[in-house]
Design a protein around this motif. Structure first.
Motif: not given
Length: 576
Positions: A365-371, A360-363, A311-313, A272-275
């Protein structure tokens, strides 16, 4: 007592420290050794009960043993509960208000050295004498004489459930730039995970801060649906990473005929990632089951296309295990055979490797993924650490312990033995992995074994190993930077070393005059031992250490009283 269960995670907290005292008259440095138990409620209560023949708290080995009966576990936990209650009755010298044994790690934040364990709040320690001050509640510590101790928000809150919710991770993070202390509280009751940030009290650290970043206490983290064993987490300059792994820590497992601590190899690992200041905005990333006890470092990758970089990732390095074998092996217990079939795509060889995740953080409205998710090196590695002032940024080097030849002896059982230290150039290996990506999840960038690495003569080898002499064992190292050093790795690794060849009896017990040494190793070359300090006694194999600077020791907050033995004056006592 060899007849009872024992586990590496058990035991009362004990601190061993070497002070490098600067002599006022000559300016020379004089090493001084100190060793003390941490005077927790559990320790003091046990020492004041001479008829007590077994520890108050149950062994982790009992709680994880799949062969232990439901009745046996309930009996064990009931005994602990009864002893805690009895400690509050008239005639008891020390009531047990907190069950933490403070035996895991030590940190320094805002003028306080804090010893941690996941079953309670941190315990403040006074340096350099390693005296016990009192429990720290997020605002002040017992023994500091602060008249506002019973006012305002504290860890867990003041309600009837506050005792559960004040339990703090054994690995809080101190931001080297903002000086904030970031931590979480993991409990058996919903919402299962709360989150706190403690500011530095230094005015210069808070003058330009927004109201959103002025600290928080007990903020719920949504998305955790059951009680879990969470030992560590990741924090970058702007993001926090929570690990919801399929390793439960739940007394209710007993009614399901499962151990209190239970691993599900068919489960999923969730990150779980959050600011940092907005846990309510958590985003979840899911992948194969694994166990992670220690993260090495976490940092973010920014877009530099404009002055307002995004922040991209978020990147995280950790020591990833493919099962819960450490939980069982640390108690000399055979890992249970799963009673269910694990799909082949989820099966992995038994390993504990330095591992790289890039989220990879979502932008928009897209879903983030593990690059990226793969191991950097094939050699088994644990207890990772980086240079302190580069924590939460893209540090190049990670130091740790090679655990491929780890054993647990009969006499010093339940303590893993480490014979080599490792230095990994993670920047080089991550770049290599991105140029030629390994197989996701199961892949590895550097597939060499320890012998191949030791045989290498390449001065630019991204992995360097310091192998101790035969019969010598070490512990987790800490990096100490050289003042005005010329490179990131310009400094030393400091670690305790014990020579079992000369210091053990034939039956494996330590000799009466057994002693350890503190070794100072050149971190740049990973070859030269700069100094060895002979200590007056043996330092038991333990968990985590820390390097606390001369300036930090000097800036400690004042202490009025220290903990001491029952039936003695707490005022100005240094304890045993």
């Amino acid at each position: 007592d060899r007849s009872r269960d024992a586990h590496w995670f058990d035991g009362d907290g004990m601190l061993s420290g070497v002070l490098f005292r600067r002599l006022e008259d000559s300016g020379n440095i004089q090493p001084e050794f100190t060793n003390r138990f941490i005077l927790t409620d559990v320790y003091l209560s046990a020492k004041s009960s001479p008829r007590l023949t077994r520890p108050i708290l149950p062994s982790i080995a009992t709680l994880v043993n799949p062969q232990e009966s439901l009745f046996g576990n309930i009996t064990c936990l009931s005994r602990t509960f009864a002893l805690v209650l009895r400690s509050h009755l008239p005639g008891s010298q020390k009531p047990i208000k907190k069950i933490s044994v403070a035996n895991t790690a030590i940190y320094f934040h805002d003028g306080r050295a804090l010893a941690t364990c996941e079953s309670g709040p941190p315990m403040r320690i006074k340096l350099p004498e390693l005296a016990t001050v009192g429990w720290y509640n997020g605002k002040t510590a017992e023994g500091e004489g602060d008249q506002t101790l019973d006012k305002g928000p504290v860890f867990g809150g003041w309600g009837p459930l506050g005792w559960f919710r004040e339990w703090v991770t054994a690995h809080p993070k101190v931001d080297p730039n903002t000086k904030e202390l970031i931590l979480y509280h993991n409990t058996f009751i919903p919402p299962f995970l709360n989150y706190s940030i403690i500011q530095s009290s230094h005015p210069s650290m808070n003058s330009d801060r927004s109201s959103d970043s002025l600290g928080m206490l007990n903020r719920p983290v949504p998305g955790i649906t059951s009680a879990k064993m969470m030992h560590d987490f990741g924090v970058s300059e702007s993001y926090t990473v929570i690990m919801d792994l399929p390793l439960s820590l739940d007394p209710l497992n007993l009614v399901k005929n499962r151990p209190v601590i239970d691993y599900n190899a068919k489960g999923r690992s969730r990150f779980g990632l959050f600011p940092r200041y907005r846990p309510q905005d958590i985003q979840w990333f899911e992948t194969n089951a694994c166990c992670i006890f220690h993260t090495a470092n976490t940092w973010q990758t920014d877009s530099r296309k404009s002055s307002n970089s995004e922040i991209n990732s978020v990147n995280m390095l950790c020591c990833r295990m493919t099962s819960a074998f450490l939980i069982y092996g640390a108690g000399n217990i055979a890992a249970p055979t799963p009673t269910y079939d694990v799909p082949s795509k989820l099966q992995e060889e038994e390993q504990c490797r330095l591992y790289y995740y890039e989220f990879q953080l979502p932008k928009d409205g897209s879903k983030g993924n593990i690059l990226n998710q793969w191991a950097l090196a094939a050699i088994p590695m644990e207890f990772p650490t980086v240079r302190g002032d580069l924590f939460m940024s893209a540090a190049r080097y990670v130091y740790g312990c090679y655990v491929g030849s780890t054993t647990s002896g009969a006499a010093l059982r339940s303590a893993f033995k480490i014979h080599s230290l490792v230095k990994v150039d993670v920047k080089t290996l991550i770049a290599k992995g991105k140029r030629n990506p390994p197989t996701p999840i199961k892949g590895c960038v550097d597939v060499r074994d320890i012998d191949a690495i030791l045989a290498s003569n390449d001065p630019q080898d991204p992995i360097k190993v310091f192998k101790l002499p035969v019969g010598h064992c070490t512990q987790e190292p800490r990096f100490v930077p050289r003042a005005n050093g010329m490179s990131e790795d310009d400094g030393w690794l400091v670690t305790y070393v014990f020579n079992e060849t000369t210091q053990l009896l034939a039956n494996g017990e330590p000799k009466e005059n057994a002693h350890s040494e503190l070794w100072i190793i050149d971190a740049k070359s990973m070859e030269n031992v700069v100094a060895k300090i002979c200590l007056p006694q043996r330092v038991p194999y333990g968990f985590h250490g820390n390097w606390i600077s001369e300036d930090e020791i000097a800036e400690q907050k004042p202490v009025e009283t220290l903990r001491s033995w029952p039936r003695s004056d707490f005022k100005k006592s240094n304890g045993p």
